[in-house]
Enzyme design. Structure first.
Site: not given
Ligand code: PEP
Ligand code: MG
Length: 575
Positions: A196, A436, A507
Site C-alpha cells: 500500500h 522486429e 515503439c
Molecule cells: C524493440 O525491439 O524496438 C522494442 C521496443 O522491444 P525491446 O527493446 O523491448 O526489445
Molecule cells: Mg524488441
C-alpha cells in the site's frame, strides 16, 4: 558518519527532511501470563478490539475518496476479511485459553507463527499478504489500548523543514490519512512494489522507499534524511555537500516536471492539422503516474518481462500478474493500454534460464511463450481479466511467421475458454504483433489480415536487419537507424497499414529520438510510443512541423542510397 539504508525504489523522486519515526510493535507489546479466571476477560477484550476495528474499516470503506487508487478499497476489504478469518480468531483464542497469554501477547505470538508460514510460501503475491495480516494485528493492538498509531501529521515544530515518515509498515488506513500531503516522503522496514505504501505514494507523486530493513529502529527521530526514490536508498545524516548536491538534483527534477506539465496538456498536432498520438513505453505499474504527467494518450508498450526478471524460479502467478496489469489499465483511466506478452531471452534473460550459443536468434519472445503453453496461457488469462477494466491491446513480440501468429491468437481463445469455464469475466482485447524481424516487415500485409494492429520495434528490427548484436559494443558504430534497408522496411510496414486501414505504431528508441521525429512524421507515422520523459521534446518537433511539407522530403530520404546525407543537409523549414 552517514548511514546508508537500501530498500526498494517504489515511488520515484527525491525528498529531504527530518525523520518522524513511528515505533514498531516489537518495542511496545505488553506480555502477561494470566490466571484461569482472567481468561474470559481477555477473550472479551479481544472481541471488543476486533469489533472496533471492523467498524473502523467499514467506516473507512465508505469514506474512501473517489480519486483514491482503486486498490485502496480492495486492500481495506482484504483487511476486513483477514480480521474475520476464523482460523486467525481460533488460533489466537487457543493462546489465551490454553497457554494463558494476555490478548496482546497471544496476537503477536500467533502473528509470528503465521509470518513464518507466509515466508515459506512460493507465491510472491501470497507472501505479500503477510504485510496485510501484520497491519491488521498492529491495529488490533492499537484497539487493545497498547500501540500508538502513526501520526496524522508531522509534529508541530519551530522550523519549516519537510518531514519524512519512517515506520515499520503503513496500513492503507494510515496512507489514506496522508493523502493531504503532510509528509515529503515515506520509508518503511517492510513492503514490496505492490504494497500500500508503494501504491499510494506513487499515486500521490511522493517518493518512497520500502523494505529498508531496520529503518524504523536505526533512524533517530529528527535525523536529517535524504530519500532517493529512484535508487531505493535512504541517507541518514549526510554531510552538507551531499545535501547540496541532492538539492540541485531536486531543483532539476522540479524544472523538468514544470516542462512536462506545460506541454502535457497541449495536443500533439502538426501545424497543418495532422493529429499524432504520443504514447508511453512503461515497464511496471509504477511508471503510470509519470506516463500520465507527460501527457501520453495511452500506453503503447508495457514490457511485462520486467515483472518476471530477477526473481529466481519464483515467477509471478496469474493473480500477481492480473493485479499488475489491472493496476496499469485502471491507472490509465480509460486510455488505451498495449501490453506485450513476455519478451525474455537474448538481452533480457530469466534467472537460471539456459541461453543457447546465440541467444538473440534462440528461444526468445513469442518462441519462448509458445514453448511453454501453460505459462503463456497464465499470462493471457491475467491480461484478459485485466481487460475488463479498460481498453487493452495484447502485443506479441518478435513474431516471424504466420504460423506463430495463428498459434498465438489460438492461445488467447483457449485462455478465454479457461476463464469462461471458471465463470470469470474476460474483456475484449485487440491483438497485435511487433515487427522486429525483417520477415515480419516483408509480410506486414499478411500479418494485418491476422491482427488488429502492428507495432514496429526498431531496436530489434535494426539488429536483425543489419546483423548487429544490439548489446555488443564492438559493432555499436554499425547500428544505424538511418540505414536505407531499415528505413525502407519501416516505410513498407507503414504503407501496409495505410492500405489495410489498420493501425501501425513505432515503439523502439527511434520513436523518442526528437532528431528523427520529422522524418518519421513525413514517412506517415502517426503513433509514436516512447519513454515518457522523451514526450515533451518529440511533441515540440511535431507542433513545429507541417506534415504535408515533410512528405516529399521523407520520400527522398527513404529512396536514397545515402539517406543520412539528405537528412543532414536539409529538412523542410519548421513553421
Ligand atoms: C524493440 O525491439 O524496438 C522494442 C521496443 O522491444 P525491446 O527493446 O523491448 O526489445
Ligand atoms: Mg524488441
Amino acid at each position: 558518519m552517514t548511514l546508508h539504508l537500501h530498500g526498494l525504489a517504489v515511488a520515484q523522486g527525491i525528498a529531504q527532511g527530518r525523520a518522524v519515526v513511528v515505533q514498531s510493535r516489537s518495542s511496545g507489546v505488553p506480555r502477561r501470563q494470566i490466571s484461569d479466571d482472567q481468561v474470559p476477560e481477555e477473550l472479551r477484550r479481544l472481541g471488543q478490539a476486533r469489533d472496533a476495528l471492523a467498524r473502523e474499516l467499514q467506516g473507512l470503506l465508505v469514506t474512501v475518496p473517489r480519486d483514491a487508487p482503486a486498490e485502496l478499497a480492495a486492500m481495506i476489504d482484504v483487511h476486513l476479511q483477514l480480521l474475520q478469518d476464523e482460523a486467525l480468531q481460533d488460533a489466537v483464542a487457543v493462546w489465551i485459553t490454553e497457554h494463558h497469554y494476555n490478548a496482546e501477547w497471544a496476537l503477536t505470538t500467533q502473528m509470528d507463527l503465521f509470518a513464518r508460514q507466509f515466508d515459506a510460501m512460493s507465491d510472491a503475491y501470497l507472501r505479500e499478504r503477510k504485510g496485510d495480516l501484520n497491519q491488521v494485528v498492529e491495529r488490533l493492538l492499537h484497539h487493545l489500548g497498547g500501540l500508538p498509531l502513526a501520526p496524522v501529521a508531522p509534529p508541530a515544530s519551530h522550523d519549516a523543514d519537510p518531514r519524512i515518515l519512517v515506520a515499520h509498515d503503513l496500513s492503507p488506513a494510515d496512507m489514506l490519512r496522508y493523502r493531504e500531503g503532510a509528509f515529503a516522503g515515506f520509508v518503511t522496514d517492510v513492503g514490496a512494489a505492490t504494497s500500500h505504501t508503494a501504491i499510494v505514494a506513487r499515486s500521490m507523486g511522493i517518493p518512497a522507499v520500502v523494505a529498508a530493513r531496520g529503518a524504523s529502529e536505526l533512524v533517530q527521530p529528527d535525523a536529517w534524511l535524504i530519500l532517493d526514490g529512484d535508487a531505493g536508498v535512504v541517507l541518514v545524516d549526510p554531510p552538507a555537500e551531499v545535501r547540496a548536491q541532492y538539492r540541485r538534483r531536486q531543483l532539476e527534477l522540479a524544472r523538468h516536471d514544470e516542462e512536462l506539465e506545460y506541454l502535457a496538456a497541449v495536443p500533439a498536432c502538426t501545424s497543418d492539422g495532422q493529429a499524432v498520438q504520443l504514447l508511453a513505453n512503461i515497464e511496471s505499474p509504477q511508471d503510470v503516474p509519470m506516463a500520465l504527467r507527460s501527457g501520453a494518450v495511452g500506453v503503447g508498450l508495457f514490457r511485462t518481462e520486467f515483472l518476471f526478471m530477477g526473481r529466481g524460479s519464483d515467477l509471478p502467478g496469474e493473480e500477481e500478474q492480473y493485479a499488475a496489469y489491472r493496476s496499469v489499465v485502471e491507472g490509465m483511466k480509460g486510455l488505451p493500454v498495449t501490453i506485450r506478452t513476455i519478451d525474455v531471452g537474448a538481452d533480457k534473460p530469466l534467472d537460471g534460464a539456459r541461453a543457447g550459443a546465440n541467444p538473440a536468434l534462440g528461444l526468445r519472445a513469442i518462441r519462448w511463450s509458445l514453448s511453454d503453453l501453460p505459462m503463456f496461457r497464465t499470462q493471457l488469462r491475467a491480461l484478459l481479466r485485466a481487460a475488463v477494466f479498460g481498453p487493452v491491446g495484447v502485443l506479441f513480440p518478435m513474431v516471424a511467421n504466420l504460423d506463430e501468429a495463428r498459434r498465438a491468437s489460438t492461445q488467447v481463445e483457449l485462455a478465454r475458454d479457461e476463464l469462461a469455464a471458471r465463470g470469470m469475466p474476460a474483456g475484449a482485447v485487440r491483438l497485435g504483433a511487433m515487427v522486429e524481424v525483417p520477415a515480419a516487415a516483408l509480410l506486414a500485409e499478411d500479418f494485418l489480415q491476422q491482427f488488429d494492429f502492428l507495432s514496429i520495434g526498431t531496436n530489434d528490427l535494426i539488429q536483425y536487419t543489419l546483423a548487429i548484436d544490439r548489446s555488443d559494443e564492438t559493432v555499436a558504430h554499425l547500428y544505424d537507424p538511418l540505414h536505407p534497408a531499415v528505413l525502407r522496411l519501416i516505410a513498407m510496414v507503414l504503407a501496409a497499414g495505410e492500405r489495410c486501414g489498420k493501425e501501425v505504431s513505432l515503439c523502439g528508441e527511434m520513436a523518442g529520438d526528437a532528431s528523427l521525429t520529422r522524418l518519421l512524421l513525413g514517412m506517415g507515422l502517426h503513433r509514436f510510443s516512447m519513454q515518457p520523459t522523451s514526450i515533451p521534446r518529440v511533441k515540440q518537433q511535431i507542433l513545429r512541423s507541417d506534415a504535408a511539407d515533410l512528405k516529399a522530403w521523407a520520400e527522398q530520404v527513404v529512396r536514397s542510397q545515402t539517406p543520412r546525407s539528405i537528412w543532414n543537409a536539409r529538412s523542410p523549414s519548421t513553421t
